[in-house]
Design a protein around this motif. Structure first.
Motif, PDB file in Angstrom:
ATOM      1  N   LYS A 155       1.502   6.511  -6.896  1.00 17.97           N
ATOM      2  CA  LYS A 155       0.374   7.363  -7.314  1.00 17.97           C
ATOM      3  C   LYS A 155       0.691   8.844  -7.123  1.00 17.97           C
ATOM      4  O   LYS A 155       0.275   9.690  -7.923  1.00 17.97           O
ATOM      5  N   LYS A 156       1.416   9.147  -6.056  1.00 18.26           N
ATOM      6  CA  LYS A 156       1.805  10.538  -5.805  1.00 18.26           C
ATOM      7  C   LYS A 156       2.688  11.037  -6.947  1.00 18.26           C
ATOM      8  O   LYS A 156       2.483  12.138  -7.467  1.00 18.26           O
ATOM      9  N   ARG A 173       0.830  -1.214   0.000  1.00 13.12           N
ATOM     10  CA  ARG A 173       0.000   0.000   0.000  1.00 13.12           C
ATOM     11  C   ARG A 173       0.862   1.259   0.000  1.00 13.12           C
ATOM     12  O   ARG A 173       0.560   2.237  -0.685  1.00 13.12           O
ATOM     13  N   LYS A 174       1.932   1.234   0.783  1.00  9.00           N
ATOM     14  CA  LYS A 174       2.821   2.398   0.854  1.00  9.00           C
ATOM     15  C   LYS A 174       3.522   2.617  -0.486  1.00  9.00           C
ATOM     16  O   LYS A 174       3.618   3.751  -0.967  1.00  9.00           O
ATOM     17  N   SER A 198       0.949   4.009  -2.900  1.00  6.37           N
ATOM     18  CA  SER A 198       0.584   5.412  -2.653  1.00  6.37           C
ATOM     19  C   SER A 198       1.706   6.346  -3.096  1.00  6.37           C
ATOM     20  O   SER A 198       1.428   7.423  -3.639  1.00  6.37           O
ATOM     21  N   ASN A 199       2.961   5.956  -2.896  1.00  6.41           N
ATOM     22  CA  ASN A 199       4.070   6.785  -3.383  1.00  6.41           C
ATOM     23  C   ASN A 199       4.075   6.842  -4.900  1.00  6.41           C
ATOM     24  O   ASN A 199       4.288   7.907  -5.497  1.00  6.41           O
TER      25      ASN A 199
END
Length: 158
Positions: free
Chosen positions: A87-88, A80-81, A84-85
């Motif tokens: 996607k950022k 997940r981390k 999310s990075n």
């Protein structure tokens, strides 16, 4: 305090001098890490998108290599981390081809992860969601690029 709309901010910024705009940008960069990262992308990375993509791929490699796989709980948190990075970084670029490349790379890394992601329903769902996101982003690309990426996507789906 009520937040102004983007249109209102744009109108107001038109009246600022070059020096005032620079001060505003620097103040934004000091305020939050994401602002600084976005400004860094716009100033240094946006001219060479492939170099930017390669740097993110290296980060993804490092993150998967250092991932704690002792239990699926830690694996899920790590995945997940990483996602999310990723996607950022995609948000910074706002380029659909970059989005497709990075999500394809993320899915390839997730497929090669040990223990297998298929043993966890959460990781399996994450994988399927990313495949749908890739398909959606591919629709906005040129037909030749769609064909190339479609072949890669089919490999991941099999």
């Amino acid at each position: 305090m009520e937040t102004a709309t983007v249109a209102a901010l744009k109108k107001e910024l038109q009246f600022y001098s070059k020096d005032d705009l620079m001060q505003v940008c620097l103040r934004l960069a000091k305020f939050k890490k994401e602002n600084k990262e976005l400004l860094s992308y716009l100033l240094f990375e946006s001219e060479n998108e492939q170099h930017y993509i390669d740097g993110i791929k290296e980060e993804i490699d490092e993150a998967f290599a250092s991932m704690n796989t002792s239990s699926f709980y830690y694996s899920k948190k790590s995945v997940r981390k990483i996602l999310s990075n990723t996607k950022k970084y995609i948000r910074y670029s706002q380029n659909k081809e970059t989005e497709v490349q990075l999500l394809l790379y993320f899915c390839r890394k997730l497929r090669t992860m040990t223990p297998s992601f298929t043993r966890s329903s959460v990781l399996r769902n994450t994988y399927e969601t990313q495949l749908r996101m890739i398909r959606k982003a591919m629709e906005k690309l040129h037909e030749d690029l769609q064909y190339d990426y479609q072949r890669e996507l089919e490999k991941l789906e099999s």
